[in-house]
Write a protein that holds these residues in place. Structure first.
Motif, short mmCIF file in Angstrom:
data_model
loop_
_atom_site.label_atom_id
_atom_site.label_comp_id
_atom_site.label_asym_id
_atom_site.label_seq_id
_atom_site.Cartn_x
_atom_site.Cartn_y
_atom_site.Cartn_z
N PHE A 53 8.28 -6.10 3.97
CA PHE A 53 9.25 -5.00 3.93
C PHE A 53 9.43 -4.46 2.51
CE2 PHE A 53 11.15 -3.99 7.97
CZ PHE A 53 10.73 -5.03 8.78
N PHE A 67 6.77 -1.97 2.23
CA PHE A 67 7.15 -0.76 2.96
C PHE A 67 8.16 0.05 2.15
CE2 PHE A 67 4.55 -1.70 6.24
CZ PHE A 67 4.98 -2.54 7.25
N ARG A 68 9.11 -0.67 1.53
CA ARG A 68 10.15 0.02 0.76
C ARG A 68 9.53 0.86 -0.35
NH1 ARG A 68 14.59 -3.52 -2.25
NH2 ARG A 68 12.74 -4.29 -3.34
N GLN A 85 6.60 2.18 -0.57
CA GLN A 85 5.89 3.37 -0.08
C GLN A 85 6.85 4.40 0.49
OE1 GLN A 85 1.97 2.84 1.69
NE2 GLN A 85 2.35 0.64 1.71
N LEU A 86 7.88 3.94 1.21
CA LEU A 86 8.84 4.90 1.75
C LEU A 86 9.63 5.58 0.64
CD1 LEU A 86 10.19 3.02 4.90
CD2 LEU A 86 8.64 4.97 4.84
N ASP A 87 9.94 4.83 -0.43
CA ASP A 87 10.65 5.43 -1.56
C ASP A 87 9.80 6.52 -2.21
OD1 ASP A 87 12.49 2.51 -2.85
OD2 ASP A 87 12.79 3.80 -1.11
#
Lengths: 273, 234
Positions: A29, A32-33, A35-37
């Motif tokens: 996660f 993921f964080r 990349q999403l940021d």
């Protein structure tokens, strides 16, 4: 604190000890964080540019509405205002070119769309004021920096909005000059060169389009077409009343202007039938 | 400045503008129809898979492998073949221009893969493993072709967790008192992972915000079991 669970009163001891264990999924996660940021930061940069482009474009349109002639290059006093605005817009758009490459061009399409539509409205409106012709899609694309592609949707929706500006321009022009703006063109009848005829042609052309299955365009198409119809009808009514009631206007009469405006218009004879 | 002769040749409102606009609209419509037909096939298969998986709520745990997992694996294989067809067709066009057509169906497939794997091993399948199962790339940045996105994977995970929250009380009904404990630990671990994300006000955030109700539901089940001394001793 992220990753640490709250203790639950009443849970048996082995459950309590179990709930203290860190989640095995935290590392994935965290990836993921990151990349999403990155995605959201890019999206927000683009949204900010879109808003600024929208604001600058609206200012350009306001300046263009003060233009008094149709079919001639924009007056120097107006160009002086709009040129730095165009430069600002191009700088802003250039700054997000790296964010809109590859698959990101469409990923963030929705975020830049409003700005591009407003910019299209401005450049198409100026082009019309100078040439009394609607700028083609290909010419509109050249107004954008390399690396930002124009979609047909944004072009069409910008063109729709431009009809609203034409309506404002036509009404203002008639109110201040007592006649419909337009230029003589070749040997054709003069009424065919009027802004009203062009607006009617635009309405006809839009009505001929079948956009019901164009997924993204169809959402806005009906509303925009309705507004365009209203704009054309306003100008039609304006022309009618100018013709009918304009006959009652004394020859040579014109509205009071401030001294600056009066100076600019003093050489222009007001024509009435 | 064009000459007056040249000006006379061009109408003020050029019909070519609108005929090319119509051609563009028609072309996009054809592409959409092509992709939609594949997505509809995937959707139909998805309902079969979903129907098989829904049996977990009335099948004893010891019968799952034979009654649910085997047919589910078969159905997922068929869906993987359809996803491959979709990947081939969709990779001809810009991914994000068209991905709204298949996004939800892909999320459903991924969710079912996640559930199937969890029922087998108790583990969370990774995004990369999902890509292996479907034989498509995942999380692409430098290529503009069909892929499973991080958002698809995370949204699918929220659906899966909701389904597990439903399984917890049903497992008790089927007298499997250990299952809720397993579900509770898993759901809390995943929820902890989601807490790390800096979510914006979008679809993913709305889904993740709903997870706390799933966590609470399973906690209530575990509480009821512990209160009545039904939790298996170790």
């Amino acid at each position: 604190m992220a990753g640490v669970k709250r203790r639950h009163d009443g849970m048996v001891e082995n459950e309590s000890s179990q709930s203290e264990t860190k989640s095995p999924y935290l590392p994935v996660f965290e990836a993921f964080r990151a990349q999403l940021d990155e995605h959201h930061d890019r999206r927000e940069r683009i949204i900010k540019v879109s808003r600024d482009v929208t604001a600058q474009s609206k200012k350009i349109i306001f300046a263009l509405q003060r233009v008094r002639e149709l079919g001639k290059p924009i007056h120097a006093s107006t160009s002086k205002q709009t040129t730095p605005m165009y430069a600002t817009i191009r700088t802003l758009l250039q700054s997000i070119v790296p964010d809109l490459q590859g698959s990101n061009a469409y990923r963030y399409r929705a975020n830049i769309s409003a700005g591009l539509q407003e910019f299209m409205e401005a450049v198409i409106f100026q082009h019309y004021l100078e040439t009394q012709q609607v700028m083609s899609f290909e010419d509109a694309q050249t107004q954008l920096p390399n690396g930002i592609s124009l979609t047909y949707d944004d072009y069409a929706l910008g063109l729709f909005d431009m009809t609203g500006e034409l309506m404002r321009f036509a009404i203002t022009y008639m109110a201040t000059n007592g006649q419909l703006p337009g230029i003589a063109r070749g040997a054709g009848p003069s009424h065919r060169s009027s802004i009203l005829a062009d607006m009617q042609d635009l309405r006809t052309a839009f009505e001929a389009l079948d956009a019901t299955k164009a997924h993204s365009l169809s959402r806005d198409f009906d509303n925009k077409l309705k507004t365009t119809r209203q704009s054309v009808e306003k100008v039609e009514n304006g022309v009618y009343h100018m013709i009918v009631r304009g006959k009652e206007r004394p020859k040579g009469w014109k509205p009071d202007f401030s001294s600056a405006d009066a100076g600019r218009d003093s050489g222009e004879a007001v024509e009435s039938r | 400045m064009t000459t007056s002769a040249a000006s006379a040749a061009f109408p003020n409102v050029d019909p070519a503008i609108f005929s090319s606009l119509q051609a563009k609209i028609d072309n996009d419509t054809a592409i959409r129809d092509e992709l939609k037909s594949i997505v509809e096939a995937l959707s139909k298969q998805g309902r079969v898979t979903q129907s098989i998986l829904s049996r977990i709520h009335n099948t004893p745990t010891e019968d799952l492998a034979e009654s649910v997992l085997a047919p589910c694996s078969e159905s997922l294989k068929e869906q993987a073949a359809t996803v491959k067809d979709l990947a081939q067709a969709a990779s001809k066009y810009p991914f994000y221009k068209w991905n709204s057509i298949w996004q939800r169906e892909i999320q459903n497939v991924v969710s079912n893969i996640q559930m199937c794997e969890w029922l087998k091993s108790g583990n969370l399948v990774t995004l990369e493993d999902v890509g292996h199962s479907l034989e498509v790339p995942v999380n692409l940045k430098d290529e503009d072709t069909f892929h499973v996105t991080i958002e698809d994977y995370l949204l699918a995970l929220t659906y899966m967790i909701e389904e597990l929250a439903r399984l917890a009380p049903n497992a008790v009904t089927l007298t499997d008192y250990a299952r809720p404990l397993q579900i509770s630990k898993f759901i809390k671990d995943v929820h902890a992972g989601f807490q790390l994300l800096n979510l914006k006000n979008d679809t993913l955030r709305r889904r993740v915000d709903g997870l706390k109700y799933s966590v609470k539901k399973v906690e209530d089940v575990v509480y009821d079991l512990s209160l009545r001394g039904l939790i298996p001793k170790h």
